[in-house]
Motif scaffolding. Structure first.
Motif, PDB file in Angstrom:
ATOM      1  N   ARG A 101      -5.692   5.185 -14.897  1.00  0.00           N
ATOM      2  CA  ARG A 101      -4.914   5.336 -13.670  1.00  0.00           C
ATOM      3  C   ARG A 101      -5.049   4.105 -12.776  1.00  0.00           C
ATOM      4  O   ARG A 101      -4.060   3.599 -12.236  1.00  0.00           O
ATOM      5  N   ILE A 102      -6.276   3.613 -12.638  1.00  0.00           N
ATOM      6  CA  ILE A 102      -6.485   2.416 -11.797  1.00  0.00           C
ATOM      7  C   ILE A 102      -5.803   1.207 -12.416  1.00  0.00           C
ATOM      8  O   ILE A 102      -5.207   0.378 -11.714  1.00  0.00           O
ATOM      9  N   THR A 103      -5.873   1.092 -13.758  1.00  0.00           N
ATOM     10  CA  THR A 103      -5.195  -0.013 -14.432  1.00  0.00           C
ATOM     11  C   THR A 103      -3.696   0.043 -14.192  1.00  0.00           C
ATOM     12  O   THR A 103      -3.043  -0.987 -13.954  1.00  0.00           O
ATOM     13  N   ALA A 104      -3.148   1.248 -14.265  1.00  0.00           N
ATOM     14  CA  ALA A 104      -1.719   1.404 -13.990  1.00  0.00           C
ATOM     15  C   ALA A 104      -1.377   1.005 -12.565  1.00  0.00           C
ATOM     16  O   ALA A 104      -0.338   0.373 -12.300  1.00  0.00           O
ATOM     17  N   VAL A 105      -2.260   1.325 -11.615  1.00  0.00           N
ATOM     18  CA  VAL A 105      -2.034   0.928 -10.221  1.00  0.00           C
ATOM     19  C   VAL A 105      -2.091  -0.592 -10.080  1.00  0.00           C
ATOM     20  O   VAL A 105      -1.292  -1.203  -9.348  1.00  0.00           O
ATOM     21  N   VAL A 164       0.835  -1.206   0.000  1.00  0.00           N
ATOM     22  CA  VAL A 164       0.000   0.000   0.000  1.00  0.00           C
ATOM     23  C   VAL A 164       0.871   1.258   0.000  1.00  0.00           C
ATOM     24  O   VAL A 164       0.591   2.237  -0.725  1.00  0.00           O
ATOM     25  N   ALA A 165       1.933   1.246   0.799  1.00  0.00           N
ATOM     26  CA  ALA A 165       2.811   2.427   0.843  1.00  0.00           C
ATOM     27  C   ALA A 165       3.461   2.668  -0.510  1.00  0.00           C
ATOM     28  O   ALA A 165       3.458   3.807  -1.024  1.00  0.00           O
ATOM     29  N   LEU A 166       4.016   1.650  -1.134  1.00  0.00           N
ATOM     30  CA  LEU A 166       4.629   1.819  -2.450  1.00  0.00           C
ATOM     31  C   LEU A 166       3.583   2.169  -3.505  1.00  0.00           C
ATOM     32  O   LEU A 166       3.842   2.973  -4.412  1.00  0.00           O
ATOM     33  N   GLY A 167       2.393   1.541  -3.395  1.00  0.00           N
ATOM     34  CA  GLY A 167       1.328   1.844  -4.344  1.00  0.00           C
ATOM     35  C   GLY A 167       0.858   3.278  -4.238  1.00  0.00           C
ATOM     36  O   GLY A 167       0.567   3.918  -5.259  1.00  0.00           O
ATOM     37  N   LEU A 168       0.755   3.808  -3.017  1.00  0.00           N
ATOM     38  CA  LEU A 168       0.364   5.210  -2.841  1.00  0.00           C
ATOM     39  C   LEU A 168       1.411   6.144  -3.453  1.00  0.00           C
ATOM     40  O   LEU A 168       1.063   7.167  -4.064  1.00  0.00           O
ATOM     41  N   TRP A 169       2.678   5.796  -3.292  1.00  0.00           N
ATOM     42  CA  TRP A 169       3.731   6.634  -3.861  1.00  0.00           C
ATOM     43  C   TRP A 169       3.621   6.670  -5.390  1.00  0.00           C
ATOM     44  O   TRP A 169       3.703   7.728  -6.013  1.00  0.00           O
ATOM     45  N   VAL A 170       3.374   5.485  -5.999  1.00  0.00           N
ATOM     46  CA  VAL A 170       3.193   5.430  -7.447  1.00  0.00           C
ATOM     47  C   VAL A 170       1.936   6.179  -7.859  1.00  0.00           C
ATOM     48  O   VAL A 170       1.911   6.900  -8.877  1.00  0.00           O
ATOM     49  N   TYR A 176       2.437   9.883  -8.038  1.00  0.00           N
ATOM     50  CA  TYR A 176       3.207  10.253  -9.230  1.00  0.00           C
ATOM     51  C   TYR A 176       2.310  10.241 -10.470  1.00  0.00           C
ATOM     52  O   TYR A 176       2.376  11.137 -11.321  1.00  0.00           O
ATOM     53  N   LEU A 177       1.432   9.174 -10.571  1.00  0.00           N
ATOM     54  CA  LEU A 177       0.553   9.088 -11.737  1.00  0.00           C
ATOM     55  C   LEU A 177      -0.451  10.226 -11.778  1.00  0.00           C
ATOM     56  O   LEU A 177      -0.892  10.649 -12.863  1.00  0.00           O
ATOM     57  N   SER A 178      -0.872  10.731 -10.612  1.00  0.00           N
ATOM     58  CA  SER A 178      -1.832  11.830 -10.585  1.00  0.00           C
ATOM     59  C   SER A 178      -1.279  13.088 -11.230  1.00  0.00           C
ATOM     60  O   SER A 178      -2.034  13.929 -11.729  1.00  0.00           O
ATOM     61  N   ARG A 179       0.043  13.243 -11.239  1.00  0.00           N
ATOM     62  CA  ARG A 179       0.663  14.419 -11.867  1.00  0.00           C
ATOM     63  C   ARG A 179       0.641  14.325 -13.392  1.00  0.00           C
ATOM     64  O   ARG A 179       0.844  15.327 -14.085  1.00  0.00           O
ATOM     65  N   LEU A 180       0.409  13.102 -13.901  1.00  0.00           N
ATOM     66  CA  LEU A 180       0.398  12.915 -15.348  1.00  0.00           C
ATOM     67  C   LEU A 180      -0.973  13.169 -15.962  1.00  0.00           C
ATOM     68  O   LEU A 180      -1.138  13.040 -17.181  1.00  0.00           O
ATOM     69  N   ASN A 181      -1.974  13.475 -15.100  1.00  0.00           N
ATOM     70  CA  ASN A 181      -3.336  13.807 -15.556  1.00  0.00           C
ATOM     71  C   ASN A 181      -3.963  12.677 -16.390  1.00  0.00           C
ATOM     72  O   ASN A 181      -4.546  12.899 -17.462  1.00  0.00           O
ATOM     73  N   LEU A 182      -3.818  11.427 -15.901  1.00  0.00           N
ATOM     74  CA  LEU A 182      -4.415  10.293 -16.596  1.00  0.00           C
ATOM     75  C   LEU A 182      -5.904  10.186 -16.279  1.00  0.00           C
ATOM     76  O   LEU A 182      -6.379  10.658 -15.238  1.00  0.00           O
ATOM     77  N   LEU A 183      -6.665   9.536 -17.193  1.00  0.00           N
ATOM     78  CA  LEU A 183      -8.066   9.253 -16.914  1.00  0.00           C
ATOM     79  C   LEU A 183      -8.182   8.207 -15.790  1.00  0.00           C
ATOM     80  O   LEU A 183      -7.243   7.446 -15.527  1.00  0.00           O
ATOM     81  N   MET A 185      -7.536   5.509  -0.950  1.00  0.00           N
ATOM     82  CA  MET A 185      -6.740   6.231   0.043  1.00  0.00           C
ATOM     83  C   MET A 185      -6.103   7.486  -0.548  1.00  0.00           C
ATOM     84  O   MET A 185      -5.994   8.523   0.131  1.00  0.00           O
ATOM     85  N   SER A 186      -5.696   7.402  -1.803  1.00  0.00           N
ATOM     86  CA  SER A 186      -5.094   8.581  -2.422  1.00  0.00           C
ATOM     87  C   SER A 186      -6.126   9.692  -2.610  1.00  0.00           C
ATOM     88  O   SER A 186      -5.838  10.879  -2.375  1.00  0.00           O
ATOM     89  N   ILE A 187      -7.359   9.332  -3.039  1.00  0.00           N
ATOM     90  CA  ILE A 187      -8.417  10.334  -3.170  1.00  0.00           C
ATOM     91  C   ILE A 187      -8.780  10.919  -1.804  1.00  0.00           C
ATOM     92  O   ILE A 187      -8.988  12.135  -1.655  1.00  0.00           O
ATOM     93  N   LEU A 188      -8.852  10.023  -0.799  1.00  0.00           N
ATOM     94  CA  LEU A 188      -9.157  10.478   0.553  1.00  0.00           C
ATOM     95  C   LEU A 188      -8.074  11.419   1.070  1.00  0.00           C
ATOM     96  O   LEU A 188      -8.356  12.413   1.768  1.00  0.00           O
ATOM     97  N   TRP A 189      -6.826  11.125   0.697  1.00  0.00           N
ATOM     98  CA  TRP A 189      -5.704  11.994   1.100  1.00  0.00           C
ATOM     99  C   TRP A 189      -5.889  13.387   0.503  1.00  0.00           C
ATOM    100  O   TRP A 189      -5.681  14.398   1.172  1.00  0.00           O
ATOM    101  N   GLU A 190      -6.284  13.430  -0.765  1.00  0.00           N
ATOM    102  CA  GLU A 190      -6.445  14.710  -1.440  1.00  0.00           C
ATOM    103  C   GLU A 190      -7.646  15.489  -0.911  1.00  0.00           C
ATOM    104  O   GLU A 190      -7.617  16.715  -0.839  1.00  0.00           O
TER     105      GLU A 190
END
Length: 510
Positions: free
Chosen positions: A390-394, A370-376, A379-386, A435-440
């Motif tokens: 984005r979920i597929t990449a995760v 989860v920690a490594l996945g959140l870090w990735v 990073y992906l959120s900065r690329l403005n993916l759909l 968790m990433s959306i909740l963080w934001e």
């Protein structure tokens, strides 16, 4: 009727039905309520031997009838080269071996497995004749013996009040070596057993009686001869007696092989026949005994159950049946305690993964992924993916992380970490995304609260789901899931304050 009342009535019906089926399986079918219960299963082998005369031979061996205190699990007949059938003649139940031509020493075998249960030692009533043939004593020697027998009978009548006590007194006198009348009778019938003499005396007294043949169940006994008890009719029922002690009742460890005066073994076309018995005890899991017994009787509750599935599917359902237990933990902690989790039933899936990976290893793998996945994910959120991409990449990242953890742990000799594949990839990916959306949206504090809540629920569910009693009850008594369902309905009807809210508003209460 209000919905609340309907919920309580439905929950009560489910609880009563589940508890009733569980009690039935335990008390009637014999399934143990506690794990680790064993039953002593007795294996009894009867060996028939005789010397064949060279022509046709026919052997008939009396077989045991059903008894309330004994349940027969299995029967095996060994008769190489012989024809075989089982004959029922009223209350007589006999195995019959036959062969057209046979010569020399012959051996036939009958084996059964039985176990003891609580209940009456004999099944009542049986259709035995109560007619008595009083013996005739014509010679002088027989007259002297007859006087001794009459003396024993008269003394027994004076010291007794009914047939039961009368029989006990007869047996007490026949076991008294200092009694002159007894010694005369026993010396006259010195080739007869004590049971034979007692039956003769009771026939003179015109008391209906017959013998019981059986075995005392003692471990590792070989070449036993059948033991004898007496059974006397008191006008309403048959009462068994132990000949040497004179006490009524069948001994607790006595297995009844034959009731009645017919022969134990009949052999035609042979001589020097005998039947001997061997007894051995084995401790078998009580669940195995119950399953074997119910499979013979084709009980519907077991015949149409998980036990009827192949072993591979049974092992799968053994894990699946634990899921409702974890779900109940989630309902209680969310509805009553007010604990916030990341997702509704994600903690249950984590608990299942912890069962396979062990708790400490599973927690470490989960936190690392989860920690490594959140870090990735950040990073992906900065690329403005759909969202879908984005979920597929995760998901792909999670798979790569799982593979990397497995390879590295294998190289380091950490075998438990190889179980990382039991974590559901999609759930981990959605957890990381959530968790990433909740963080934001709500900040890192809310992520920590819901993440910690999820782990607390998962750990508590794991402890319950790995409890040996819970595992035993859910698999052997799945009917208890009805009780659990009733509890969930009641919890779902709760509208009061949660414990967390009471702590939150404690200042207002003061």
């Amino acid at each position: 009727m209000s919905p609340r009342a309907q919920v309580y009535i439905l929950a009560l019906i489910l609880a009563v039905l589940g508890a009733g089926l569980t009690i039935y399986k335990s008390s009637v079918l014999g399934f143990p309520l506690m794990p680790g219960a064993y039953r002593t299963v007795w294996t009894i082998e009867a060996k028939v031997e005789f010397l064949a005369e060279g022509g046709p031979a026919k052997v008939a061996l009396a077989l045991p009838r059903a008894q309330r205190n004994m349940r027969v699990l299995d029967e095996t007949f060994s008769s190489a080269g012989y024809g075989f059938n089982i004959r029922h003649d009223g209350d007589d139940y006999r195995a019959v071996w036959s062969r057209r031509e046979v010569e020399g020493r012959q051996s036939l075998f009958y084996k059964l497995q039985t176990y003891q249960v609580a209940g009456e030692p004999l099944t009542q009533p049986l259709d035995f004749s109560t007619d008595v043939r009083k013996p005739f004593m014509g010679s002088r020697e027989q007259e002297a013996v007859g006087q001794a027998i009459n003396s024993i009978i008269e003394r027994a009548r004076v010291a007794s009040s009914d047939i039961e006590t009368f029989t006990s007194q007869i047996l007490v006198q026949l076991n008294d070596s200092g009694d002159q009348d007894r010694n005369m009778v026993m010396s006259h019938y010195q080739d007869s057993s004590l049971a034979d003499v007692a039956l003769y005396v009771l026939s003179v007294a015109e008391v209906p009686a017959h013998r019981i043949r059986g075995l005392y169940l003692e471990d590792d006994r070989r070449r036993l001869q059948a033991e004898e008890l007496l059974e006397v009719y008191d006008g309403s029922e048959w009462i068994a007696f132990e000949p040497r002690s004179g006490s009524p009742g069948v001994p607790a460890n006595f297995f009844i092989w034959q009731r009645g005066g017919k022969s134990l073994l009949d052999v035609e076309g042979g001589n020097r026949s005998s039947v001997t018995f061997s007894v051995i005890a084995n401790d078998v899991p009580a669940r195995t005994v119950a399953k074997k017994m119910t499979s013979r009787e084709k009980d519907a509750l077991v015949d149409f159950s998980i036990y009827s599935l192949p072993i591979e599917q049974q092992s799968i359902f053994k894990l699946i049946l634990l899921v409702p237990v974890g779900a109940l933990v989630v309902v209680f902690l969310r509805v009553i305690v007010g604990l916030r989790t990341s997702g509704t039933f994600m903690p249950v899936l984590l608990a299942i993964a912890f069962i396979e990976t062990q708790l400490v290893t599973g927690l470490a793998i989960f936190l690392l992924v989860v920690a490594l996945g959140l870090w990735v994910r950040f990073y992906l959120s900065r690329l403005n993916l759909l969202l879908v991409a984005r979920i597929t990449a995760v998901v792909v990242t999670v798979v790569i992380l799982m593979g990397a953890i497995s390879v590295i742990s294998y190289k380091l000799g950490i075998e438990q970490a190889l179980m990382v594949t039991f974590f559901p990839m999609i759930i981990l990916a959605w957890t990381i995304e959530r968790m990433s959306i909740l963080w934001e949206e709500d900040g890192p504090d809310e992520v920590l609260i819901q993440g910690a809540g999820s782990l607390i629920v998962a750990v508590l569910a794991y402890w319950l789901m790995t409890n040996r009693y819970i595992e035993h009850w859910t698999f052997n008594f799945p009917e208890l899931l009805l009780v659990l369902l009733g509890a969930v309905l009641v919890l779902g009807n709760y509208t009061g304050y949660r414990f967390s809210e009471l702590l939150r508003f404690r200042q207002l209460v003061r």
